[in-house]
Design a protein around this motif. Structure first.
Motif, PDB file in Angstrom:
ATOM      1  N   VAL A 225      52.033   3.078 -13.196  1.00 41.06           N
ATOM      2  CA  VAL A 225      52.195   1.648 -13.498  1.00 41.06           C
ATOM      3  C   VAL A 225      53.681   1.299 -13.457  1.00 41.06           C
ATOM      4  CG1 VAL A 225      51.819  -0.193 -15.181  1.00 41.06           C
ATOM      5  CG2 VAL A 225      50.101   1.605 -14.898  1.00 41.06           C
ATOM      6  N   GLU A 226      54.128   0.731 -12.361  1.00 45.18           N
ATOM      7  CA  GLU A 226      55.539   0.378 -12.220  1.00 45.18           C
ATOM      8  C   GLU A 226      55.888  -0.896 -12.980  1.00 45.18           C
ATOM      9  OE1 GLU A 226      56.733   0.182  -8.173  1.00 45.18           O
ATOM     10  OE2 GLU A 226      56.070   2.212  -7.679  1.00 45.18           O
ATOM     11  N   ASP A 227      54.940  -1.823 -13.072  1.00 41.66           N
ATOM     12  CA  ASP A 227      55.203  -3.120 -13.693  1.00 41.66           C
ATOM     13  C   ASP A 227      55.019  -3.019 -15.204  1.00 41.66           C
ATOM     14  OD1 ASP A 227      55.601  -5.723 -14.346  1.00 41.66           O
ATOM     15  OD2 ASP A 227      53.873  -6.528 -13.260  1.00 41.66           O
ATOM     16  N   ASN A 228      56.026  -2.461 -15.889  1.00 45.09           N
ATOM     17  CA  ASN A 228      55.954  -2.308 -17.341  1.00 45.09           C
ATOM     18  C   ASN A 228      57.362  -2.291 -17.910  1.00 45.09           C
ATOM     19  OD1 ASN A 228      56.763   0.543 -18.647  1.00 45.09           O
ATOM     20  ND2 ASN A 228      56.185   0.845 -16.497  1.00 45.09           N
ATOM     21  N   MET A 229      57.473  -2.540 -19.201  1.00 44.13           N
ATOM     22  CA  MET A 229      58.755  -2.430 -19.890  1.00 44.13           C
ATOM     23  C   MET A 229      58.506  -2.253 -21.381  1.00 44.13           C
ATOM     24  SD  MET A 229      62.037  -5.031 -20.050  1.00 44.13           S
ATOM     25  CE  MET A 229      62.472  -4.733 -18.330  1.00 44.13           C
ATOM     26  N   THR A 230      59.350  -1.446 -22.005  1.00 40.98           N
ATOM     27  CA  THR A 230      59.352  -1.305 -23.460  1.00 40.98           C
ATOM     28  C   THR A 230      60.693  -1.787 -23.997  1.00 40.98           C
ATOM     29  OG1 THR A 230      57.829   0.588 -23.456  1.00 40.98           O
ATOM     30  CG2 THR A 230      59.228   0.321 -25.394  1.00 40.98           C
ATOM     31  N   VAL A 231      60.642  -2.510 -25.116  1.00 41.74           N
ATOM     32  CA  VAL A 231      61.850  -3.011 -25.765  1.00 41.74           C
ATOM     33  C   VAL A 231      61.832  -2.560 -27.223  1.00 41.74           C
ATOM     34  CG1 VAL A 231      63.219  -5.039 -26.352  1.00 41.74           C
ATOM     35  CG2 VAL A 231      61.861  -5.029 -24.246  1.00 41.74           C
ATOM     36  N   LEU A 232      62.914  -1.926 -27.659  1.00 37.70           N
ATOM     37  CA  LEU A 232      63.065  -1.492 -29.046  1.00 37.70           C
ATOM     38  C   LEU A 232      64.134  -2.337 -29.727  1.00 37.70           C
ATOM     39  CD1 LEU A 232      63.205   2.401 -28.588  1.00 37.70           C
ATOM     40  CD2 LEU A 232      61.178   0.957 -28.857  1.00 37.70           C
TER      41      LEU A 232
ATOM     42  N   ILE B 204      69.383  -3.426 -29.293  1.00 34.81           N
ATOM     43  CA  ILE B 204      68.191  -3.614 -28.479  1.00 34.81           C
ATOM     44  C   ILE B 204      68.251  -2.636 -27.312  1.00 34.81           C
ATOM     45  CG2 ILE B 204      66.944  -5.237 -26.984  1.00 34.81           C
ATOM     46  CD1 ILE B 204      68.201  -7.505 -28.683  1.00 34.81           C
ATOM     47  N   VAL B 205      67.141  -1.955 -27.060  1.00 36.91           N
ATOM     48  CA  VAL B 205      67.047  -1.023 -25.935  1.00 36.91           C
ATOM     49  C   VAL B 205      65.867  -1.434 -25.066  1.00 36.91           C
ATOM     50  CG1 VAL B 205      66.901   1.382 -25.212  1.00 36.91           C
ATOM     51  CG2 VAL B 205      67.945   0.825 -27.404  1.00 36.91           C
ATOM     52  N   MET B 206      66.120  -1.640 -23.770  1.00 37.83           N
ATOM     53  CA  MET B 206      65.074  -1.980 -22.811  1.00 37.83           C
ATOM     54  C   MET B 206      64.964  -0.847 -21.795  1.00 37.83           C
ATOM     55  SD  MET B 206      66.295  -5.943 -22.184  1.00 37.83           S
ATOM     56  CE  MET B 206      64.978  -6.290 -21.031  1.00 37.83           C
ATOM     57  N   PHE B 207      63.727  -0.402 -21.497  1.00 37.35           N
ATOM     58  CA  PHE B 207      63.574   0.707 -20.563  1.00 37.35           C
ATOM     59  C   PHE B 207      62.178   0.733 -19.950  1.00 37.35           C
ATOM     60  CE2 PHE B 207      62.482   2.187 -24.788  1.00 37.35           C
ATOM     61  CZ  PHE B 207      61.355   2.972 -24.611  1.00 37.35           C
ATOM     62  N   ASP B 208      62.079   1.428 -18.842  1.00 41.52           N
ATOM     63  CA  ASP B 208      60.808   1.681 -18.180  1.00 41.52           C
ATOM     64  C   ASP B 208      59.996   2.614 -19.079  1.00 41.52           C
ATOM     65  OD1 ASP B 208      58.750   2.781 -16.534  1.00 41.52           O
ATOM     66  OD2 ASP B 208      59.929   2.370 -14.739  1.00 41.52           O
ATOM     67  N   GLY B 209      58.791   2.166 -19.480  1.00 40.67           N
ATOM     68  CA  GLY B 209      57.992   2.938 -20.433  1.00 40.67           C
ATOM     69  C   GLY B 209      57.493   4.261 -19.899  1.00 40.67           C
TER      70      GLY B 209
ATOM     71  N   MET C  49      66.060   6.302 -47.298  1.00 39.18           N
ATOM     72  CA  MET C  49      65.070   5.287 -46.971  1.00 39.18           C
ATOM     73  C   MET C  49      64.480   5.576 -45.590  1.00 39.18           C
ATOM     74  SD  MET C  49      66.763   1.771 -48.463  1.00 39.18           S
ATOM     75  CE  MET C  49      65.219   0.896 -48.150  1.00 39.18           C
ATOM     76  N   ASN C  50      63.648   4.673 -45.081  1.00 38.81           N
ATOM     77  CA  ASN C  50      63.011   4.868 -43.788  1.00 38.81           C
ATOM     78  C   ASN C  50      63.828   4.255 -42.661  1.00 38.81           C
ATOM     79  OD1 ASN C  50      60.847   6.026 -45.166  1.00 38.81           O
ATOM     80  ND2 ASN C  50      59.752   4.087 -45.317  1.00 38.81           N
ATOM     81  N   ARG C  51      63.557   4.691 -41.459  1.00 43.50           N
ATOM     82  CA  ARG C  51      64.122   4.100 -40.241  1.00 43.50           C
ATOM     83  C   ARG C  51      63.063   3.188 -39.648  1.00 43.50           C
ATOM     84  NH1 ARG C  51      62.560   5.595 -35.013  1.00 43.50           N
ATOM     85  NH2 ARG C  51      64.128   5.783 -33.377  1.00 43.50           N
ATOM     86  N   TYR C  52      63.442   1.941 -39.359  1.00 43.62           N
ATOM     87  CA  TYR C  52      62.490   0.940 -38.887  1.00 43.62           C
ATOM     88  C   TYR C  52      62.871   0.467 -37.489  1.00 43.62           C
ATOM     89  CZ  TYR C  52      61.078   0.641 -43.798  1.00 43.62           C
ATOM     90  OH  TYR C  52      60.638   0.933 -45.069  1.00 43.62           O
ATOM     91  N   ILE C  53      61.872   0.383 -36.622  1.00 43.43           N
ATOM     92  CA  ILE C  53      62.064  -0.124 -35.261  1.00 43.43           C
ATOM     93  C   ILE C  53      60.910  -1.069 -34.922  1.00 43.43           C
ATOM     94  CG2 ILE C  53      61.913   0.491 -32.821  1.00 43.43           C
ATOM     95  CD1 ILE C  53      63.595   2.833 -33.268  1.00 43.43           C
ATOM     96  N   MET C  54      61.240  -2.240 -34.374  1.00 44.38           N
ATOM     97  CA  MET C  54      60.219  -3.136 -33.843  1.00 44.38           C
ATOM     98  C   MET C  54      60.120  -2.898 -32.340  1.00 44.38           C
ATOM     99  SD  MET C  54      59.809  -7.310 -34.161  1.00 44.38           S
ATOM    100  CE  MET C  54      59.853  -7.242 -35.963  1.00 44.38           C
ATOM    101  N   THR C  55      58.904  -2.678 -31.876  1.00 40.49           N
ATOM    102  CA  THR C  55      58.653  -2.365 -30.476  1.00 40.49           C
ATOM    103  C   THR C  55      57.875  -3.492 -29.803  1.00 40.49           C
ATOM    104  OG1 THR C  55      58.602   0.014 -30.940  1.00 40.49           O
ATOM    105  CG2 THR C  55      57.549  -0.713 -28.912  1.00 40.49           C
ATOM    106  N   PHE C  56      58.258  -3.802 -28.566  1.00 41.20           N
ATOM    107  CA  PHE C  56      57.532  -4.756 -27.735  1.00 41.20           C
ATOM    108  C   PHE C  56      57.200  -4.054 -26.420  1.00 41.20           C
ATOM    109  CE2 PHE C  56      60.187  -7.193 -30.557  1.00 41.20           C
ATOM    110  CZ  PHE C  56      59.422  -8.285 -30.915  1.00 41.20           C
TER     111      PHE C  56
END
Length: 223
Positions: A119-126, A161-166, A181-188
């Motif tokens: 799947v080439e058409d994808n992206m993950t953002v942290l 913010i980090v954007m990359f090919d998933g 404490m905890n480490r928190y990341i929101m993912t899209f």
């Protein structure tokens, strides 16, 4: 293929709102081994689900949590911010998942990919959500090549913010004992909707055997 942006998005007030979200679900990056599910259970960590892909034939499929999280103000504020500052962000119509992961010292997240190799058409953002971070606190995101050799390490600076090919193998590291404490990341996660629908039918409805290599779902070292 990996882009990093530093922003002033995160404030102490937003951080504490994230801390007090209801973390009712768990996630694991490992293959659930037949006959020994405890291996996967041992690597689970807590997550707060914000948005999930809804298949065409069942729009309420992912609403059983009852959280109505996609109306969450933090989620909408961060998403609007991303769309304003990240020029290469895919359209919102391609967003199929968003959540907040929390890692504590002792958690064991695994190396994984966010999209199948084909799947080439994808992206993950942290988006890193902790309001402060020191190098000795750990928590880095590590990216690997096709040989699963670590190639890049990204420090979880506040608002980064980090954007990359998933399809790039990666993992998150938990904080060290120096940070209590905890480490928190929101993912899209983004993918063309018709492709995501096809994957849902093949793997969730028809239960096709997933592609994997070296225990990593969706990974193909030759791609």
């Amino acid at each position: 293929m990996i882009k990093v942006f530093d922003t002033k998005l995160i404030s102490p007030e937003m951080f504490w709102e994230v801390v007090y979200l209801p973390y009712k679900f768990t996630r694991t990056d490992d293959v659930n081994l037949e006959g020994n599910p405890s291996d996967a259970q041992a690597t689970m960590y807590w997550t707060h689900q914000l948005y999930n892909f809804c298949p065409v034939e069942d729009p309420d499929y992912h609403q059983n949590a009852g959280l109505e999280a996609s109306n969450n103000k933090i989620y909408l504020d961060v998403l609007n911010y991303l769309e304003a500052v990240c020029p290469d962000l895919p359209p919102r119509a391609n967003l199929y998942a968003s959540y907040v992961n929390t890692l504590k010292f002792g958690d064991m997240p695994g190396i994984h990919v966010d999209a199948p190799y084909f799947v080439e058409d994808n992206m993950t953002v942290l988006v890193y959500l902790n309001a402060e971070w020191m190098p000795n606190w750990g928590g880095e995101t590590i990216f690997y090549d096709h040989n699963l050799d670590a190639q890049r390490i990204v420090t979880p600076k506040p608002g980064r913010i980090v954007m990359f090919d998933g399809r790039i193998p990666h993992t998150g590291r938990p904080p060290t004992p120096r940070y209590m404490m905890n480490r928190y990341i929101m993912t899209f996660k983004y993918m063309e909707p018709s492709i995501r629908q096809g994957l849902f039918i093949k793997y969730d409805v028809e239960n096709a055997k997933p592609i994997e290599d070296r225990g990593i779902l969706g990974f193909d070292p030759n791609t």
